[in-house]
Design a protein around this motif. Structure first.
Motif, PDB file in Angstrom:
ATOM      1  N   ARG A  80      42.642  33.071  43.984  1.00  0.00           N
ATOM      2  CA  ARG A  80      41.328  33.688  43.239  1.00  0.00           C
ATOM      3  C   ARG A  80      41.354  34.309  41.702  1.00  0.00           C
ATOM      4  O   ARG A  80      40.081  33.585  41.173  1.00  0.00           O
ATOM      5  CB  ARG A  80      40.597  34.585  44.302  1.00  0.00           C
ATOM      6  N   GLY A 130      33.340  38.742  38.294  1.00  0.00           N
ATOM      7  CA  GLY A 130      34.413  38.665  40.016  1.00  0.00           C
ATOM      8  C   GLY A 130      35.547  37.931  39.989  1.00  0.00           C
ATOM      9  O   GLY A 130      36.454  38.476  40.592  1.00  0.00           O
ATOM     10  N   ARG A 134      42.423  32.501  39.727  1.00  0.00           N
ATOM     11  CA  ARG A 134      42.646  31.695  38.615  1.00  0.00           C
ATOM     12  C   ARG A 134      41.345  31.320  38.610  1.00  0.00           C
ATOM     13  O   ARG A 134      41.268  30.682  37.502  1.00  0.00           O
ATOM     14  CB  ARG A 134      44.032  31.151  38.656  1.00  0.00           C
ATOM     15  N   GLU A 135      40.617  30.829  39.457  1.00  0.00           N
ATOM     16  CA  GLU A 135      39.673  30.437  40.145  1.00  0.00           C
ATOM     17  C   GLU A 135      38.210  31.303  39.200  1.00  0.00           C
ATOM     18  O   GLU A 135      37.847  30.204  38.874  1.00  0.00           O
ATOM     19  CB  GLU A 135      38.884  30.219  41.446  1.00  0.00           C
ATOM     20  N   VAL A 136      38.044  32.406  39.717  1.00  0.00           N
ATOM     21  CA  VAL A 136      36.586  32.966  38.809  1.00  0.00           C
ATOM     22  C   VAL A 136      36.975  32.860  37.444  1.00  0.00           C
ATOM     23  O   VAL A 136      36.770  32.941  36.236  1.00  0.00           O
ATOM     24  CB  VAL A 136      36.942  34.555  39.594  1.00  0.00           C
ATOM     25  N   ASP A 137      38.676  32.551  37.040  1.00  0.00           N
ATOM     26  CA  ASP A 137      39.198  32.610  35.075  1.00  0.00           C
ATOM     27  C   ASP A 137      38.428  31.150  34.850  1.00  0.00           C
ATOM     28  O   ASP A 137      37.949  31.565  33.655  1.00  0.00           O
ATOM     29  CB  ASP A 137      40.642  33.444  35.503  1.00  0.00           C
ATOM     30  N   ALA A 138      39.007  30.250  35.925  1.00  0.00           N
ATOM     31  CA  ALA A 138      38.406  29.132  35.052  1.00  0.00           C
ATOM     32  C   ALA A 138      37.019  29.264  35.262  1.00  0.00           C
ATOM     33  O   ALA A 138      35.635  28.063  34.689  1.00  0.00           O
ATOM     34  CB  ALA A 138      38.762  28.232  35.921  1.00  0.00           C
ATOM     35  N   SER A 139      36.229  29.712  35.992  1.00  0.00           N
ATOM     36  CA  SER A 139      34.674  29.671  36.164  1.00  0.00           C
ATOM     37  C   SER A 139      33.853  31.010  35.147  1.00  0.00           C
ATOM     38  O   SER A 139      33.247  30.769  34.819  1.00  0.00           O
ATOM     39  CB  SER A 139      33.835  30.593  37.587  1.00  0.00           C
ATOM     40  N   GLY A 140      34.965  31.841  34.196  1.00  0.00           N
ATOM     41  CA  GLY A 140      34.514  32.583  33.505  1.00  0.00           C
ATOM     42  C   GLY A 140      33.752  33.346  33.977  1.00  0.00           C
ATOM     43  O   GLY A 140      32.973  34.579  33.074  1.00  0.00           O
ATOM     44  N   CYS A 141      33.676  34.641  35.298  1.00  0.00           N
ATOM     45  CA  CYS A 141      32.686  34.818  35.542  1.00  0.00           C
ATOM     46  C   CYS A 141      34.179  36.558  35.746  1.00  0.00           C
ATOM     47  O   CYS A 141      34.720  36.677  36.317  1.00  0.00           O
ATOM     48  CB  CYS A 141      32.767  34.968  37.266  1.00  0.00           C
TER      49      CYS A 141
END
Length: 232
Positions: free
Chosen positions: A119, A131, A121-128
């Motif tokens: 999770r 989050g 890693r996902e929010v890091d990728a989204s730039g949030c």
């Protein structure tokens, strides 16, 4: 069901105002030095000024606002001199829980930590950044749960409130999220290997690294901090 008494409604309103203002201050939606106008807050919540004042007094007790009788109420600057002690208390509490977590973690609990890492890693990728902060908080709370001492986490949250304000400053810093994720991965690896000493060391390095980043942020945004010497 009887309607709540006026005193109960006032208490509930004060708690809601406190919660919302506190979240805004910690997340830096309300920045250090910003005014808090009781009249506007009361109008936004549809209440009198009494519950607003109650909420403001609680925030003042936490060092999150400053009240000047002749000038008004303002979001407090971050007390840089208090951060090393808060960081040490936090580290002591969390190193205790991570040691127990490394000793006790089951396969399903380790899987839950790994799912949280994904999770992150996902929010890091989204730039949030917000989050990521939520996922980060959940990660540390999960370690306390795995340790068998979930009550440690609310205490830790109270201790680190000023540190959290700084964390919101550091998260947008280039490469910061990737660094935090790598540090979390090291903690999870130690827990998965049931290596308490390595888990304690990894957790300590993770928390201590934040102070160095905060010192950089202090120079980048000096008006957000109360005057003090560099962190030690």
């Amino acid at each position: 069901m009887k309607p709540p008494r006026a005193s109960q409604r006032g208490t509930t309103a004060a708690a809601a105002i406190y919660r919302d203002l506190r979240a805004d201050i910690v997340s830096l939606a309300r920045k250090p030095g910003d005014p808090i106008v009781e009249k506007l807050v009361a109008e936004a919540f549809g209440v009198s000024r009494t519950p607003v004042r109650e909420a403001v007094l609680r925030l003042a007790d936490e060092g999150l606002v400053e009240v000047f009788p002749q000038s008004g109420t303002f979001v407090a600057r971050i007390p840089i001199a208090d951060l090393p002690e808060a960081n040490l208390i936090r580290k002591t509490l969390e190193q205790a829980t991570v040691r127990f977590a490394a000793e006790r973690a089951t396969r399903s609990q380790i899987a839950a930590l790994q799912a949280n890492l994904e999770r992150q890693r996902e929010v890091d990728a989204s730039g949030c950044a917000d989050g990521f902060h939520q996922a980060d908080e959940a990660f540390h709370a999960l370690i306390a749960d795995i340790a068998g001492y979930p009550g440690f986490w609310p205490i830790t949250q109270q201790v680190k409130v000023q540190i959290d304000r700084c964390r919101h400053l550091t998260l947008p810093y280039p490469g910061r999220l990737a660094t935090v994720i790598a540090e979390h991965e090291a903690i999870v690896a130690a827990i998965a290997d049931h290596d308490p000493d390595r888990a304690v060391t990894a957790l300590g390095d993770h928390i201590d690294g934040l102070l160095l980043t905060i010192d950089d942020m202090r120079h980048a945004t000096p008006l957000y901090f109360s005057p003090a010497e560099a962190l030690t």
